[in-house]
Design a protein around this motif. Structure first.
Motif, PDB file in Angstrom:
ATOM      1  N   GLY A  15       0.905  -1.199  -0.009  1.00 51.50           N
ATOM      2  CA  GLY A  15       0.164   0.052   0.016  1.00 51.50           C
ATOM      3  C   GLY A  15       0.997   1.416  -0.020  1.00 51.50           C
ATOM      4  N   ALA A  16       1.974   1.253  -0.237  1.00 46.62           N
ATOM      5  CA  ALA A  16       2.917   2.433  -0.338  1.00 46.62           C
ATOM      6  C   ALA A  16       2.506   3.305  -1.571  1.00 46.62           C
ATOM      7  CB  ALA A  16       4.486   1.849  -0.359  1.00 46.62           C
ATOM      8  N   GLY A  17       1.673   2.932  -2.505  1.00 37.47           N
ATOM      9  CA  GLY A  17       1.592   3.709  -3.466  1.00 37.47           C
ATOM     10  C   GLY A  17       2.377   3.453  -4.847  1.00 37.47           C
ATOM     11  N   PRO A  37       5.850  -9.985  -8.817  1.00 34.99           N
ATOM     12  CA  PRO A  37       6.033 -11.278  -9.901  1.00 34.99           C
ATOM     13  C   PRO A  37       4.900 -10.688 -10.985  1.00 34.99           C
ATOM     14  CG  PRO A  37       4.998 -11.859  -7.766  1.00 34.99           C
ATOM     15  CD  PRO A  37       5.389 -10.463  -7.500  1.00 34.99           C
ATOM     16  N   ARG A  71      11.109 -13.859 -12.225  1.00 33.46           N
ATOM     17  CA  ARG A  71      12.079 -12.582 -12.667  1.00 33.46           C
ATOM     18  C   ARG A  71      12.622 -13.180 -13.988  1.00 33.46           C
ATOM     19  NH1 ARG A  71      14.600 -10.665  -7.873  1.00 33.46           N
ATOM     20  NH2 ARG A  71      12.306  -9.790  -7.707  1.00 33.46           N
ATOM     21  N   ASP A  92       7.479  -2.219 -11.385  1.00 34.25           N
ATOM     22  CA  ASP A  92       6.733  -2.166 -10.013  1.00 34.25           C
ATOM     23  C   ASP A  92       7.297  -3.380  -9.045  1.00 34.25           C
ATOM     24  OD1 ASP A  92       4.914  -2.169  -7.997  1.00 34.25           O
ATOM     25  OD2 ASP A  92       2.990  -2.089  -9.020  1.00 34.25           O
ATOM     26  N   PHE A  94      11.302  -5.203  -7.866  1.00 36.84           N
ATOM     27  CA  PHE A  94      12.340  -5.956  -8.416  1.00 36.84           C
ATOM     28  C   PHE A  94      13.192  -6.615  -7.228  1.00 36.84           C
ATOM     29  CE2 PHE A  94      16.278  -6.025 -11.323  1.00 36.84           C
ATOM     30  CZ  PHE A  94      15.460  -6.913 -12.165  1.00 36.84           C
ATOM     31  N   SER A  97      12.366  -5.905  -3.472  1.00 34.49           N
ATOM     32  CA  SER A  97      11.606  -6.574  -2.778  1.00 34.49           C
ATOM     33  C   SER A  97      11.952  -8.126  -2.365  1.00 34.49           C
ATOM     34  CB  SER A  97      10.004  -6.789  -3.557  1.00 34.49           C
ATOM     35  OG  SER A  97       9.592  -5.620  -3.846  1.00 34.49           O
ATOM     36  N   THR A  98      12.713  -8.613  -3.270  1.00 35.76           N
ATOM     37  CA  THR A  98      13.247  -9.972  -2.633  1.00 35.76           C
ATOM     38  C   THR A  98      14.026  -9.827  -1.427  1.00 35.76           C
ATOM     39  OG1 THR A  98      13.369 -10.399  -5.201  1.00 35.76           O
ATOM     40  CG2 THR A  98      14.065 -12.249  -3.649  1.00 35.76           C
ATOM     41  N   GLN A 102      11.850 -11.786   1.318  1.00 37.63           N
ATOM     42  CA  GLN A 102      12.292 -13.177   1.450  1.00 37.63           C
ATOM     43  C   GLN A 102      13.605 -12.961   2.583  1.00 37.63           C
ATOM     44  OE1 GLN A 102      10.968 -12.471  -1.618  1.00 37.63           O
ATOM     45  NE2 GLN A 102       9.063 -13.406  -0.885  1.00 37.63           N
ATOM     46  N   ASP A 148      -4.087 -10.715   0.469  1.00 37.76           N
ATOM     47  CA  ASP A 148      -3.633 -11.990  -0.337  1.00 37.76           C
ATOM     48  C   ASP A 148      -2.754 -12.559   0.565  1.00 37.76           C
ATOM     49  OD1 ASP A 148      -0.925 -10.767  -0.502  1.00 37.76           O
ATOM     50  OD2 ASP A 148      -1.411  -9.720  -2.248  1.00 37.76           O
ATOM     51  N   GLY A 181       6.164   8.390   1.259  1.00 35.42           N
ATOM     52  CA  GLY A 181       4.891   8.003   0.555  1.00 35.42           C
ATOM     53  C   GLY A 181       3.555   8.365   1.428  1.00 35.42           C
ATOM     54  N   VAL A 188       4.240  13.041  -4.152  1.00 32.76           N
ATOM     55  CA  VAL A 188       5.027  12.060  -4.172  1.00 32.76           C
ATOM     56  C   VAL A 188       5.662  11.844  -5.747  1.00 32.76           C
ATOM     57  CG1 VAL A 188       5.121   9.611  -4.023  1.00 32.76           C
ATOM     58  CG2 VAL A 188       3.920  10.705  -2.423  1.00 32.76           C
TER      59      VAL A 188
HETATM   60  N1  T5A Z   1       7.007  -9.877  -3.322  1.00 33.93           N
HETATM   61  C1  T5A Z   1       7.365  -9.357  -4.628  1.00 33.93           C
HETATM   62  C2  T5A Z   1       7.848 -10.626  -2.632  1.00 33.93           C
HETATM   63  O1  T5A Z   1       7.808 -11.117  -1.719  1.00 33.93           O
HETATM   64  N2  T5A Z   1       9.167 -10.467  -3.170  1.00 33.93           N
HETATM   65  C3  T5A Z   1       9.652 -10.434  -4.535  1.00 33.93           C
HETATM   66  O2  T5A Z   1      10.712 -10.484  -4.755  1.00 33.93           O
HETATM   67  C4  T5A Z   1       8.503  -9.492  -5.348  1.00 33.93           C
HETATM   68  C5  T5A Z   1       8.892  -8.975  -6.581  1.00 33.93           C
HETATM   69  C6  T5A Z   1       3.113  -8.326  -4.520  1.00 33.93           C
HETATM   70  C7  T5A Z   1       3.592  -9.124  -3.621  1.00 33.93           C
HETATM   71  O3  T5A Z   1       4.783 -10.027  -4.000  1.00 33.93           O
HETATM   72  C8  T5A Z   1       5.860  -9.594  -2.899  1.00 33.93           C
HETATM   73  C9  T5A Z   1       5.439  -8.292  -2.335  1.00 33.93           C
HETATM   74  C10 T5A Z   1       3.704  -8.132  -2.422  1.00 33.93           C
HETATM   75  O4  T5A Z   1       3.330  -8.550  -1.160  1.00 33.93           O
HETATM   76  P1  T5A Z   1       1.823  -6.148  -5.461  1.00 33.93           P
HETATM   77  O5  T5A Z   1       0.631  -6.265  -5.879  1.00 33.93           O
HETATM   78  O6  T5A Z   1       2.949  -5.717  -6.026  1.00 33.93           O
HETATM   79  O7  T5A Z   1       2.174  -7.546  -4.682  1.00 33.93           O
HETATM   80  O8  T5A Z   1       2.216  -5.325  -3.883  1.00 33.93           O
HETATM   81  P2  T5A Z   1       1.132  -4.712  -3.069  1.00 33.93           P
HETATM   82  O9  T5A Z   1       1.962  -3.749  -2.050  1.00 33.93           O
HETATM   83  O10 T5A Z   1       0.341  -5.744  -2.278  1.00 33.93           O
HETATM   84  O11 T5A Z   1       0.314  -3.922  -3.882  1.00 33.93           O
HETATM   85  P3  T5A Z   1      -0.726  -2.826  -3.531  1.00 33.93           P
HETATM   86  O12 T5A Z   1      -1.499  -2.532  -4.662  1.00 33.93           O
HETATM   87  O13 T5A Z   1      -1.377  -3.142  -2.161  1.00 33.93           O
HETATM   88  O14 T5A Z   1       0.058  -1.248  -3.050  1.00 33.93           O
HETATM   89  P4  T5A Z   1       0.891  -0.290  -4.021  1.00 33.93           P
HETATM   90  O15 T5A Z   1       1.160  -0.659  -5.123  1.00 33.93           O
HETATM   91  O16 T5A Z   1       2.037   0.145  -3.156  1.00 33.93           O
HETATM   92  O17 T5A Z   1      -0.259   0.894  -3.922  1.00 33.93           O
HETATM   93  P5  T5A Z   1      -1.421   1.525  -5.059  1.00 33.93           P
HETATM   94  O18 T5A Z   1      -0.618   2.573  -5.959  1.00 33.93           O
HETATM   95  O19 T5A Z   1      -2.063   0.400  -5.544  1.00 33.93           O
HETATM   96  O20 T5A Z   1      -2.200   2.288  -3.919  1.00 33.93           O
HETATM   97  C11 T5A Z   1      -3.002   1.345  -3.023  1.00 33.93           C
HETATM   98  C12 T5A Z   1      -4.157   2.334  -2.787  1.00 33.93           C
HETATM   99  O21 T5A Z   1      -3.664   3.671  -1.921  1.00 33.93           O
HETATM  100  C13 T5A Z   1      -4.067   4.738  -2.572  1.00 33.93           C
HETATM  101  C14 T5A Z   1      -4.345   4.195  -4.209  1.00 33.93           C
HETATM  102  O22 T5A Z   1      -5.347   5.199  -4.660  1.00 33.93           O
HETATM  103  C15 T5A Z   1      -4.986   2.775  -3.865  1.00 33.93           C
HETATM  104  O23 T5A Z   1      -6.260   3.141  -3.570  1.00 33.93           O
HETATM  105  N3  T5A Z   1      -2.705   5.613  -2.729  1.00 33.93           N
HETATM  106  C16 T5A Z   1      -2.789   6.776  -1.569  1.00 33.93           C
HETATM  107  N4  T5A Z   1      -3.719   7.306  -0.909  1.00 33.93           N
HETATM  108  C17 T5A Z   1      -2.917   8.425  -0.292  1.00 33.93           C
HETATM  109  N5  T5A Z   1      -1.924   8.898  -0.507  1.00 33.93           N
HETATM  110  C18 T5A Z   1      -0.992   8.377  -1.449  1.00 33.93           C
HETATM  111  N6  T5A Z   1       0.121   9.024  -1.762  1.00 33.93           N
HETATM  112  C19 T5A Z   1      -1.529   7.109  -2.202  1.00 33.93           C
HETATM  113  N7  T5A Z   1      -0.784   6.614  -3.189  1.00 33.93           N
HETATM  114  C20 T5A Z   1      -1.858   5.572  -3.668  1.00 33.93           C
END
Ligand code: T5A
Length: 208
Positions: A15-17, A37, A71, A92, A94, A97-98, A102, A148, A181, A188
């Motif tokens: 959820g970092a954005g 991934p 990857r 988004d 790379f 994150s690993t 991990q 998830d 973030g 940002v």
């Molecule tokens: N992973 C991945 C590993 O464990 N090892 C690895 O090597 C790799 C490559 C992938 C998962 O895989 C793991 C990490 C993860 O658990 P993912 O979907 O890429 O999953 O990751 P998530 O963090 O789950 O993705 P999210 O979609 O939840 O978060 P994001 O991408 O950080 O955030 P975003 O842009 O989708 O925004 C989330 C919400 O917040 C709002 C947005 O509108 C949206 O509603 N938002 C903001 N609100 C307020 N202020 C801001 N600045 C905002 N920016 C976005």
């Protein structure tokens, strides 16, 4: 046009954005956008398996190897050909994150994770890692769907992930740009665009 494209990774906790900002950065720079991934048909299938709560608990090494299989495919099929053709790629997540998830999060030995990453990526690293840093509770509060398999891990795990990202950034400041973030999305995006341009010495140029 650059002879070789640049690889820019957008990193951070849940959820970092990242997805929001990776898309904006790719559009600003005229770069390709992808994710991990995922990023290829096989990678997206591996992603589905990795995030499916039905597979909890999954072994930590199984999780690592699946991330890296996705990857290796992503690099071979998509990233390396783009870079070689002079097209830049914003990805988004790379390697950072690993290391964070991990390594620091699951507790696998960091040097083993680094070695496995080198093997999977043939030594390819991002030219720049953009870390969007937010406190864990802010990231969690932005969640709009059921967690998830990885999101469902406890708060201690996600705090180790956050601290792991920050440790990597402190350890290699030339390759990491850290952005707050918790600011509004436009702010940002401006901080990322300015930081990327200055770190990669781009001026106002688009990348491809
Ligand atoms: N992973 C991945 C590993 O464990 N090892 C690895 O090597 C790799 C490559 C992938 C998962 O895989 C793991 C990490 C993860 O658990 P993912 O979907 O890429 O999953 O990751 P998530 O963090 O789950 O993705 P999210 O979609 O939840 O978060 P994001 O991408 O950080 O955030 P975003 O842009 O989708 O925004 C989330 C919400 O917040 C709002 C947005 O509108 C949206 O509603 N938002 C903001 N609100 C307020 N202020 C801001 N600045 C905002 N920016 C976005």
């Amino acid at each position: 046009m650059a002879a070789t494209g640049r690889l820019i990774a957008v990193e951070g906790g849940e959820g970092a954005g990242k997805s929001t900002q990776a898309a904006r950065l790719a559009a600003t720079l005229g770069a390709e956008l992808s994710r991990e991934p995922g990023g290829t048909p096989l990678g997206e299938e591996v992603r589905r398996l990795l995030l499916d709560p039905a597979f909890a608990p999954l072994g930590d090494r199984t999780e690592l190897m699946l991330m890296l299989a996705a990857r290796a495919e992503h690099l071979a099929e998509r990233i390396e050909p783009a870079l070689a053709a002079g097209r830049s790629v914003v990805v988004d997540r790379f390697q950072g994150s690993t290391l964070a998830y991990q390594g620091y999060g699951r507790g696998l030995p960091l040097e083993e994770v680094r070695l496995a990453c080198r093997l999977a990526a043939g030594g390819r690293e991002a030219d720049l890692n953009v870390l969007i840093d937010v406190p864990v509770d802010i990231g969690t509060s932005r969640r709009t769907a059921a967690p998830d398999r990885i999101e469902a891990a406890d708060g201690g795990f996600h705090e180790r992930v956050r601290q792991g990202f920050l440790a990597e950034a402190v350890g290699d400041p030339a390759r990491w740009l850290v952005v707050d973030g918790s600011a509004p999305p436009d702010q940002v995006a401006d901080a990322i665009a300015a930081g990327v341009r200055s770190r990669l010495d781009l001026g106002t140029a688009r990348l491809s």
